[in-house]
Design a protein around this motif. Structure first.
Motif, PDB file in Angstrom:
ATOM      1  N   LEU A 512      43.332  44.744  29.764  1.00 51.15           N
ATOM      2  CA  LEU A 512      42.978  43.700  30.735  1.00 51.15           C
ATOM      3  C   LEU A 512      41.660  44.020  31.420  1.00 51.15           C
ATOM      4  N   LYS A 513      41.087  42.986  32.008  1.00 47.66           N
ATOM      5  CA  LYS A 513      39.928  43.196  32.874  1.00 47.66           C
ATOM      6  C   LYS A 513      40.081  42.311  34.114  1.00 47.66           C
ATOM      7  N   ILE A 514      39.562  42.807  35.233  1.00 49.19           N
ATOM      8  CA  ILE A 514      39.648  42.121  36.519  1.00 49.19           C
ATOM      9  C   ILE A 514      38.238  41.660  36.867  1.00 49.19           C
ATOM     10  N   LEU A 515      38.073  40.347  36.972  1.00 45.16           N
ATOM     11  CA  LEU A 515      36.730  39.775  37.021  1.00 45.16           C
ATOM     12  C   LEU A 515      36.330  39.296  38.410  1.00 45.16           C
ATOM     13  N   PHE A 516      35.097  39.640  38.766  1.00 43.75           N
ATOM     14  CA  PHE A 516      34.416  39.085  39.935  1.00 43.75           C
ATOM     15  C   PHE A 516      33.024  38.708  39.430  1.00 43.75           C
ATOM     16  N   PRO A 517      32.887  37.535  38.799  1.00 44.34           N
ATOM     17  CA  PRO A 517      31.665  37.167  38.078  1.00 44.34           C
ATOM     18  C   PRO A 517      30.394  37.454  38.855  1.00 44.34           C
ATOM     19  N   ASN A 518      29.463  38.174  38.213  1.00 46.94           N
ATOM     20  CA  ASN A 518      28.203  38.551  38.854  1.00 46.94           C
ATOM     21  C   ASN A 518      27.129  38.673  37.799  1.00 46.94           C
ATOM     22  N   SER A 519      25.891  38.681  38.238  1.00 50.26           N
ATOM     23  CA  SER A 519      24.753  38.707  37.310  1.00 50.26           C
ATOM     24  C   SER A 519      24.593  40.046  36.613  1.00 50.26           C
ATOM     25  N   HIS A 520      25.345  41.060  37.057  1.00 46.78           N
ATOM     26  CA  HIS A 520      25.217  42.396  36.456  1.00 46.78           C
ATOM     27  C   HIS A 520      26.258  42.653  35.378  1.00 46.78           C
ATOM     28  N   ALA A 521      27.144  41.673  35.130  1.00 46.85           N
ATOM     29  CA  ALA A 521      28.216  41.815  34.132  1.00 46.85           C
ATOM     30  C   ALA A 521      29.063  43.051  34.386  1.00 46.85           C
ATOM     31  N   ILE A 522      29.371  43.303  35.649  1.00 47.36           N
ATOM     32  CA  ILE A 522      30.204  44.439  36.040  1.00 47.36           C
ATOM     33  C   ILE A 522      31.582  43.930  36.454  1.00 47.36           C
TER      34      ILE A 522
END
Length: 626
Positions: A512-522
């Motif tokens: 899984l991944k936990i997403l907080f969309p940002n311009s750094h793709a982190i």
């Protein structure tokens, strides 16, 4: 007789991104028997030349590989501090009142004290931060009256505000930036105009100092985005004129001014630690070579310093359990089994992996850092704390890169904390705030362009089918293609080539991944490389945050159970689940930060950012005193 006629299939290169990235196979040609028997030699020679020309046009000529322009991360810059500006008092000064003052220095009846002092402003020269200079003029233009002066004296409320400015060092600022001399108390009627000059000058100096303090306390003296692109913050812009007005009406203006600093247990702990450190002596310290690396069974002269440091820093329980080893040690360089056991015990107490290997992390625990170093780390952390929200949300996720930890807070209390892996020094994790929006189960891994260009491309030029064999999906301008069909020699930045890894047991993002969309793709994610969490130094990723227990973190942010998370994963299907409400996440960088009990802990500066911040502060202080 089966007579075949020659069929020429004309095929050209498929242009994807630019001509020659994806190449079609050469044309298929055939020649019938009758044509071969009845055509003359000259005609056959002409057709042969035509076929050769067609083949040359259909198959692009071999070209040298396109030079690879590496995709690099942000750079660190020479810091440019905020420039101070002259406060323009022309909107406030009123030269007409100058002629209204009589020979005794007294104004006619009916002229208020502030109007009486306006003429002084024409010759008053003060410098301030641009926002502070503008706010002071805005405030007094709307409310032409004293904030800090009553009659011919300075009020007790004002003296309390001055005391806050004088104590700015205690909150990680510099008191020299806000220094204002208070006029002597008392009034001599013969002083007349001179006293009004003193009071008006003091009024404006204090308002400028207070406005500067509010800015610095709220957002920090440093704009982190000017240090490097690894920092990503929208700089705060407090309404200074409004805050000056609020201070004038506050029951306790000194307390209200102090409250401009970050609020919360984390900042209070840093303040208390700064006081504690300033009261301590340096104490005894054992030096150990910085590059030390001693493995069990080896021999190294630094072992004597290691033993001395354990005798100094080890707990009483550790020293009692190993009393014989410590007492009998005579400076030998051999790292034998008994000493290894002692070192493992020390490592365990220090929260390190008890492997008996004396390396950088164990050295730091043995040597420690000086009080002066700790004071600097605390002050730098107080500056960084101002880049975060002034009050941290009660429900949040806090990632501290130097500590290699991710912590979940609920109701302001820590409910979950785990080890993480962060970016390498060449692929640093950014420092920024964001909001967690969703969790993706059985995720695809969209390979960043930096990895495609910097790491995959050299392999693909030697072996174009490399990604096909690994099961990766390749696209060219959004169109699915085979890895072996791509002319990787023509690929570079901007070629429109995309690569992603489908969900699988070996997927780089794990379950899984936990997403907080940002311009750094982190983002935060699982990983199949579990062994890295056992290491003391955990800077191994390409910038994302790998979680030691991703299911537990996903359960917290989704407000569900670990069993439910397991159900999502067991289905094997790629799916996204949105949070019922977004959660603030701080991808932070603090080399001094309090633990759950409020005790400040210290961490290695893994990216060397302390030094860059220190230089930025030095440049700022120099600019303000020049």
């Amino acid at each position: 007789m089966n007579i075949k006629r020659r069929a020429g299939v004309a095929m050209i290169a498929i242009a994807v991104g630019f001509t020659g990235v994806v190449v079609a196979p050469p044309p298929v040609q055939a020649q019938g028997l009758l044509e071969a028997l009845f055509k003359g030699p000259a005609q056959r020679q002409r057709e042969k030349m035509a076929r050769q020309q067609a083949r040359q046009e259909a198959v692009p000529a071999a070209q040298p590989p396109k030079p690879v322009a590496k995709i690099s991360g942000p750079t660190y810059r020479t810091y440019k501090p905020d420039a101070l500006v002259n406060v323009d008092f022309s909107k406030l000064s009123d030269p007409i009142t100058t002629g209204a003052i009589d020979d005794m220095g007294l104004a006619p009846l009916g002229i208020d004290p502030f109007t009486e002092g306006r003429a002084v402003l024409a010759d008053l020269s003060l410098r301030a931060l641009p926002e502070a200079a503008e706010a002071v003029i805005e405030h007094y233009s709307a409310r032409p009256e004293y904030l800090w002066v009553a009659g011919t004296s300075v009020t007790e409320r004002t003296l309390a505000v001055v005391a806050v400015l004088d104590d700015a060092d205690a909150v990680g600022l510099s008191a020299a930036d806000y220094k204002v001399d208070v006029p002597d108390d008392g009034f001599d009627i013969t002083q007349g105009t001179e006293r009004q000059k003193q009071l008006m000058a003091f009024e404006m100096k204090l308002s400028v100092a207070v406005a500067n303090y509010i800015l610095d306390a709220t957002r920090g003296r440093i704009d982190p985005n000017r240090i490097s692109g690894y920092h990503d913050f929208k700089r705060k812009s407090p309404d200074l004129a409004d805050r000056l007005e609020a201070l004038s009406k506050a029951a306790d203006p000194a307390e209200a001014l102090l409250a401009q600093n970050p609020q919360g247990a984390h900042f209070e702990a840093l303040k208390a630690e700064l006081v504690r450190l300033q009261q301590l002596d340096e104490g005894e310290r054992i030096e150990i070579a910085e590059n030390v690396l001693i493995k069990p069974g080896q021999s190294n002269p630094e072992l004597s310093n290691v033993m001395a440091a354990i005798a100094l820093k080890g707990s009483d329980a550790l020293k009692v359990d190993n009393a014989l080893v410590l007492a009998s040690y005579a400076g030998k360089p051999e790292y034998d089994a008994e000493i290894v056991t002692l070192v493992k015990g020390f490592q365990k107490e220090a929260g390190l992996k008890p492997d008996g290997v004396i390396g950088p992390a164990t050295r730091r625990a043995l040597v420690g850092i000086t009080n002066a170093d700790k004071i600097e780390k605390v002050r730098l952390s107080m500056e960084r704390a101002r880049w975060l929200p002034g009050v941290l949300a009660s429900r949040r996720v806090f990632i501290n890169q130097p500590a290699y930890t991710a912590t979940y807070f609920e109701g302001g209390r820590q409910e979950l904390s785990m080890r993480v892996v962060v970016g390498t020094k060449s692929n640093q994790t950014y420092f920024f705030d964001d909001r967690i929006e969703l969790v993706e189960f059985n995720p695809y891994w969209g390979v960043p362009q930096s990895i495609i260009i910097n790491e995959m491309l050299p392999k693909l030029r030697a072996d174009p089918s490399y990604l096909d064999r690994l099961g990766y999906e390749v696209t060219a301008n959004g169109r699915a293609v085979s890895s072996s069909a791509v002319n990787w020699n023509a690929v570079g930045r901007g070629s429109g080539i995309g690569v992603r890894q489908p969900p699988s047991d070996g997927n780089a993002l794990g379950e899984l991944k936990i997403l907080f969309p940002n311009s750094h793709a982190i983002y935060m994610h699982d990983t199949p490389s579990k062994s890295l969490f056992e290491r003391d130094t955990r800077a191994y990723s390409h910038g994302c945050i790998r979680l030691e227990d991703p299911r537990a973190m996903a359960a917290k942010v989704l407000g569900t159970t670990v069993a439910d998370i397991g159900g999502y994963i067991a289905g094997g299907r790629n799916q996204q689940v949105n949070l019922s409400s977004e959660i603030p996440v701080h991808v932070a960088y603090f080399t001094a930060w309090p633990n759950e009990a409020g005790k400040v802990e210290y961490f290695a500066d893994i990216y060397g950012r302390d030094d860059y911040l220190r230089r930025a502060i030095d440049a700022t202080e120099k600019a303000r005193t020049s």
